[in-house]
Design an enzyme around this catalytic site. Structure first.
Site, PDB file in Angstrom:
ATOM      1  N   ARG A 185       0.821  -1.214   0.000  1.00 46.07           N
ATOM      2  CA  ARG A 185       0.000   0.000   0.000  1.00 46.07           C
ATOM      3  C   ARG A 185       0.854   1.263   0.000  1.00 46.07           C
ATOM      4  NH1 ARG A 185      -3.106   2.010  -2.618  1.00 46.07           N
ATOM      5  NH2 ARG A 185      -4.073  -0.041  -2.614  1.00 46.07           N
ATOM      6  N   LYS A 225       2.628  25.715  -3.988  1.00 49.42           N
ATOM      7  CA  LYS A 225       1.378  25.085  -3.539  1.00 49.42           C
ATOM      8  C   LYS A 225       1.554  23.566  -3.625  1.00 49.42           C
ATOM      9  CE  LYS A 225      -1.510  28.948  -5.000  1.00 49.42           C
ATOM     10  NZ  LYS A 225      -2.554  29.423  -5.933  1.00 49.42           N
ATOM     11  N   LYS A 279       6.114  39.723  -3.606  1.00 49.68           N
ATOM     12  CA  LYS A 279       4.721  39.603  -4.013  1.00 49.68           C
ATOM     13  C   LYS A 279       3.915  40.770  -3.449  1.00 49.68           C
ATOM     14  CE  LYS A 279       3.019  35.701  -5.014  1.00 49.68           C
ATOM     15  NZ  LYS A 279       2.315  34.395  -4.992  1.00 49.68           N
ATOM     16  N   GLU A 316       6.187  40.633  -8.347  1.00 47.89           N
ATOM     17  CA  GLU A 316       4.821  40.414  -8.829  1.00 47.89           C
ATOM     18  C   GLU A 316       4.147  41.771  -9.030  1.00 47.89           C
ATOM     19  OE1 GLU A 316       1.535  37.533  -7.124  1.00 47.89           O
ATOM     20  OE2 GLU A 316       1.433  39.453  -6.081  1.00 47.89           O
ATOM     21  N   ASP A 329       0.538  39.091 -12.753  1.00 45.90           N
ATOM     22  CA  ASP A 329      -0.449  38.334 -11.995  1.00 45.90           C
ATOM     23  C   ASP A 329      -1.868  38.707 -12.408  1.00 45.90           C
ATOM     24  OD1 ASP A 329      -1.232  36.503  -9.900  1.00 45.90           O
ATOM     25  OD2 ASP A 329      -1.831  38.257  -8.749  1.00 45.90           O
TER      26      ASP A 329
END
Length: 313
Positions: free
Chosen positions: A130, A165, A197, A231, A252
């Protein structure tokens, strides 16, 4: 952009995590956590069942068996080198199962393709089954999703990037999976690039032209050996950031029309990256407008585990 500076920063700007980049101790730590969850209930305050794997205990300890990993659907396979590492965590060195790969890492497989054959102590393979499948299915899902996006950019100058992310604790493996699927790695963490950012700029009060220029100048002076990326979310921010000498400008959530205007204004003095709301459909629209990079977190957070089975022979 200064060509000497670009050459100096190339390894920051164009990077792909390879298997040889991954720390084996890091991998064994992740595997150890997964094994402890499975064998002894790691994460529970108290485990009322102290016996460990009570099912595999019914199998003879010396019994030898063979099993094959098989693709149950089309996919880009990723994580094959992990199979031997995982198996080694379930048995001593003298009894480690033999693994024969029938596919290469990063290959495009069809449903029914045999991935690998494992021969060794049945109890070790059963206990590791597994955990092996969980890692392979997860990483192959990321690699397969990445391949969909990368395939649209095939033949374009624009490179596909991932983001931060990622699943906590699994970032380097997931970034490796992105590279297997044909993508590139943006930054690995907060440690390898300065990325100013919107929230950083807000804290610095850098919303006007001079403030933006000062923020970039501060970053360049303190971290001259790092890539400096800024950004922006408005066209009027582009000029001061270019003039300040930013290496990369992240556009962005720009409309395609405004993105074209920004690229024209930047005129190669900085590298360009599109971010925000990047879908497969949007990617096709942006592939030939002159961007250097397109980044999206969807490669990881929208990926779906691929179906892989272990068939006993």
């Amino acid at each position: 952009m200064n060509s000497n500076r670009l050459e100096k920063l190339e390894h920051h700007l164009y990077q792909r995590v390879s298997w040889s980049d991954l720390d084996q101790d890091y991998l064994k730590t992740l595997i150890g956590l997964a094994k402890a969850e499975d064998m002894s209930g790691l994460g529970l305050l108290a485990n009322p069942y102290p016996e460990g794997d009570v099912t595999s205990a019914l199998v003879g300890k010396a019994q030898i068996a063979s099993a094959s990993l098989v693709a149950r659907e089309n996919m880009v396979i990723c994580g094959l080198p992990l199979v031997e590492v995982i198996l080694s965590c379930y048995c001593d060195r003298n009894n480690s199962p033999n693994v024969v790969n029938h596919a290469r890492e990063g290959a495009i497989l069809k449903r029914g393709d045999k991935i690998a054959t494992i021969t060794g102590l049945a109890v070790s393979i059963l206990q590791a089954e597994r955990i092996m499948l969980n890692f392979l299915q997860r990483l192959s899902g990321v690699a397969t999703e990445t391949h969909k996006y990368a395939n649209i950019l095939e033949g374009s100058k624009t490179r596909l990037l991932d983001t931060r992310k990622t699943t906590p604790g699994y970032r380097m493996l997931e970034k490796y999976a992105v590279a297997c699927g044909g993508g590139w790695n943006h930054r690995l963490g907060l440690f390898d690039r300065v990325l100013l950012k919107d929230n950083h700029l807000a804290v610095l009060g850098a919303t006007g032209e001079q403030r933006l220029t000062d923020a970039v100048a501060l970053a360049l002076s303190q971290y001259p050996d790092y890539a400096i990326e800024v950004e922006v979310d408005r066209l009027d921010q582009v000029k001061p950031v270019v003039e300040a000498g930013a290496d990369v400008i992240m556009l962005d959530n720009f409309s395609t029309e405004d993105m074209r205007k920004a690229i024209w204004e930047i005129s190669g003095y900085s590298l360009t990256e599109a971010s925000g709301g990047i879908t497969l459909e949007r990617l096709d629209e942006l592939r030939d407008i002159g961007l250097d990079f397109i980044s999206t977190g969807a490669l990881v957070h929208k990926s779906i585990w691929k179906d892989i089975g272990l068939d006993w022979e």
